[in-house]
Design an enzyme around this catalytic site. Sequence first.
Site, mmCIF file in Angstrom:
data_model
loop_
_atom_site.group_PDB
_atom_site.id
_atom_site.type_symbol
_atom_site.label_atom_id
_atom_site.label_comp_id
_atom_site.label_asym_id
_atom_site.label_seq_id
_atom_site.Cartn_x
_atom_site.Cartn_y
_atom_site.Cartn_z
ATOM 1 N N LYS B 215 0.786 -1.211 0.042
ATOM 2 C CA LYS B 215 -0.074 0.104 -0.121
ATOM 3 C C LYS B 215 0.932 1.179 0.042
ATOM 4 C CE LYS B 215 -4.078 -2.196 0.299
ATOM 5 N NZ LYS B 215 -5.054 -2.051 -0.585
ATOM 6 N N ASP B 243 -0.276 0.126 -4.462
ATOM 7 C CA ASP B 243 -1.778 0.354 -4.673
ATOM 8 C C ASP B 243 -2.020 1.611 -3.621
ATOM 9 O OD1 ASP B 243 -4.520 0.223 -4.289
ATOM 10 O OD2 ASP B 243 -4.701 -1.678 -3.234
ATOM 11 N N GLU B 269 -1.917 0.354 -8.699
ATOM 12 C CA GLU B 269 -3.268 0.050 -8.631
ATOM 13 C C GLU B 269 -4.091 1.312 -7.935
ATOM 14 O OE1 GLU B 269 -4.220 -3.695 -6.651
ATOM 15 O OE2 GLU B 269 -6.151 -3.222 -5.868
ATOM 16 N N GLU B 303 -11.659 -2.148 -8.410
ATOM 17 C CA GLU B 303 -12.495 -2.887 -7.144
ATOM 18 C C GLU B 303 -13.511 -1.728 -6.812
ATOM 19 O OE1 GLU B 303 -9.059 -2.540 -4.497
ATOM 20 O OE2 GLU B 303 -10.545 -1.738 -3.165
ATOM 21 N N ASP B 326 -14.384 -7.035 -9.278
ATOM 22 C CA ASP B 326 -14.807 -7.394 -7.862
ATOM 23 C C ASP B 326 -16.116 -8.138 -7.945
ATOM 24 O OD1 ASP B 326 -14.319 -6.220 -4.827
ATOM 25 O OD2 ASP B 326 -16.410 -6.756 -5.207
ATOM 26 N N HIS B 353 -9.732 -8.234 -7.843
ATOM 27 C CA HIS B 353 -9.667 -7.852 -6.407
ATOM 28 C C HIS B 353 -10.373 -8.878 -5.490
ATOM 29 C CE1 HIS B 353 -11.756 -5.304 -2.960
ATOM 30 N NE2 HIS B 353 -10.473 -5.215 -2.800
#
Lengths: 435, 435
Positions: B215, B243, B269, B303, B326, B353
């Site tokens: 992240k 992400d 992402e 997502e 998703d 996701h």
Amino acid sequence: MKVIDLRVRDIRFPTSRHLDGSDAMNPDPDYSAAYVELITDGDTDGHGFTFTIGRGNDVCAAAIEALRPYVVGQDLDTLDLGEFGRRLTHDSQLRWLGPEKGVMHLAAGAVLNAAWDLAARRAGLPLWRYLTSLSPDTIVDCVDWRYLTDALTPDAARDLLVERAPGRAARTGELISGGFPAYTTSAGWLGYDDAKVTRRALRAVADGFAMVKLKVGADLNDDLRRFTAAREALGPDFPIGIDANQRWGVGEAIGWVSALGHLNPYWIEEPTSPDEILGHAAIRAGLSQAGPGGTPIRVATGEHVHNRVMFKQLLQADAIDVVQIDSARVGGVNENLAILLLAAAYGKPVCPHAGGVGLCELVQHLSFFDYTSVAASLDGRMIEYVDHLHEHFADPVRIVNGRYAAPEAPGFSARMHEESLLRYSFPDGPEWKID
Amino acid sequence: MKVIDLRVRDIRFPTSRHLDGSDAMNPDPDYSAAYVELITDGDTDGHGFTFTIGRGNDVCAAAIEALRPYVVGQDLDTLDLGEFGRRLTHDSQLRWLGPEKGVMHLAAGAVLNAAWDLAARRAGLPLWRYLTSLSPDTIVDCVDWRYLTDALTPDAARDLLVERAPGRAARTGELISGGFPAYTTSAGWLGYDDAKVTRRALRAVADGFAMVKLKVGADLNDDLRRFTAAREALGPDFPIGIDANQRWGVGEAIGWVSALGHLNPYWIEEPTSPDEILGHAAIRAGLSQAGPGGTPIRVATGEHVHNRVMFKQLLQADAIDVVQIDSARVGGVNENLAILLLAAAYGKPVCPHAGGVGLCELVQHLSFFDYTSVAASLDGRMIEYVDHLHEHFADPVRIVNGRYAAPEAPGFSARMHEESLLRYSFPDGPEWKID
């Protein structure tokens, strides 16, 4: 002064019992409001609502309830409406449900609009004049700039507002004396027969409206017949808009509207999905010579465009000619300020969506402010008008010579009569119990 | 066999009590499910859910309740899942609340997924094998083609499925023997210190995962330090995705990711708003030489992309390299079939996701079907995996050598243990009462 309670009511009007309001995608709406009251410990409260067309109004009410922790206890003397707006739309858990779209965003808009109603009331001004009285810095700070700065920066927005400030008082005076142009959709619902359409269109012209609008998209032959009848009655040049309410895909939209092009539609509204950035751009390009004599047909959309990021892209892609803001779809006044600024920066006119229940009452304030302070022009601007359900409002819109008269009462004109709220409460109000 | 009741439960896991799951936009998620049971008069029921991160899970439950009239009384022997999907998303009044986005769409997805669980159970097959057993015509009929045909027509989709049919049995066998590639996000939550990130990344590689993900987006110096530590531990070539969870605007995304480019991110992402068609295209263009030696950095999103119309445009605009479906965001299996077909038509890999609660359980079926019948390739494909909350499921995912093992139990793997449902019911379950 503090907010001590949040009250939410599910209000529904049984409009589906008639064919008023019918279009190609919404055959049987029951115009409804998830109605919010911010109850204070002072002498005035704030009212707001989000508009729906019936089923699901209870889901919006539940979403408004989910915002309660952000509202109750709020000190109004220190309330920063920009920060308040960001708080309502950026709860880290609620944001997952959007972000900034659909039910949660409708709910945030209703609560924010109630807060603006309260702020304007406390200032003793109708909302449009309250907004006009705020500094460019304050207006800019009300906007959530996240995801916007590739198209418009806060500094550029501030410059635009400062540049348009001269003449603000004169434009305010003009609106007070002459009002704001309007067009009507009351003539052209799909449920009406040709004679009724023609009769009502002629009356709209006589009443001074700047445009009439016909619903299209269910059957091409019906559209050709009704549009031809209206065009013959009104003459070759009077503006007639057409509205497909998202009925088509891209290719179908270009084909269908081209087949109506000789009838000189002023715009085609909602030709396709409101999510279509690329699709609207393709449709606009495909209609660039579809009008009489190879003229372009304008593309309009916005009543279902769910937030400022989508409006930004419609403008960046040069996908539309007319920006149709809605007072109760996006995140309230704050987000509509962003959209007004974006439209002005891209030089596109804003012609708000209205109708339903109470949308005329709300959105007039935004267009009036657009004229005093943002666009500073009436060229190509007009507000939709539908003669429905105004009798339920404490400060209903007033149409004079086919124009919106300037709202004078303090607030956002959002307040419904308590009697109406009681009568149309769903499912326990008397209007629904008798069925 | 008929649906005789719809049961909805608000299930929340108090995951915010730890820092697992923390990222730049979601600091304190309580992984939750608005859980649906379609109760039948037969010997099996259908289960499904939508995933949220806490507050607002009750709003989703209310939205699912609003769909009750479309569900209860449904004859399952004549159920057409394509028509059922269109019915759930096209109620003319509920559609106003979207259309096809946000809370109402999450709700429609939950109900539809429960109906697919039921259909697969009745067929005695895990969902991916049930889908694989359906004819191309049936798959195509499950898709709502409105707004898609400028990119892909039903005929072209059918041709694609027919063309990919050869080898289907062999690919099914491959999945049963070897599973589907996976990557893990368990290493890189923002709440973890560098040593924990490095330790968990090394373990993920040892476990056989195809990628680890970090992240990013809260602080550039932190990102540089953590990413450098992970890169040094894993060597220059092991895929490490990053992400940002929508943290940035367009310019900021390009600048930030470029500053990390020398660390060779496999993809970036969610660099910006999921609504950004043009923004993702601009970011992808801006990163086309930002990797080591001027190589491009892949852009991934999905997502939070709310429906097939948005995915279609991301593909049309060549805005992304990786399509992240998703299982519980869009309108259920039906809409994900549309997205799988679109991705295959545009030649882009689908890397779902997952994580949260139950998203791994659901989405594996869609990727397995993608391999047997749509993409028919594993190149660049992997399913996200997070080692959270699987113990609550009757048929939990199984990871073997860093790959998803083929689900064997009939249905959609959506079913939670009754004990878990009781324990984590909000707000009255014992897990919430003790606080």
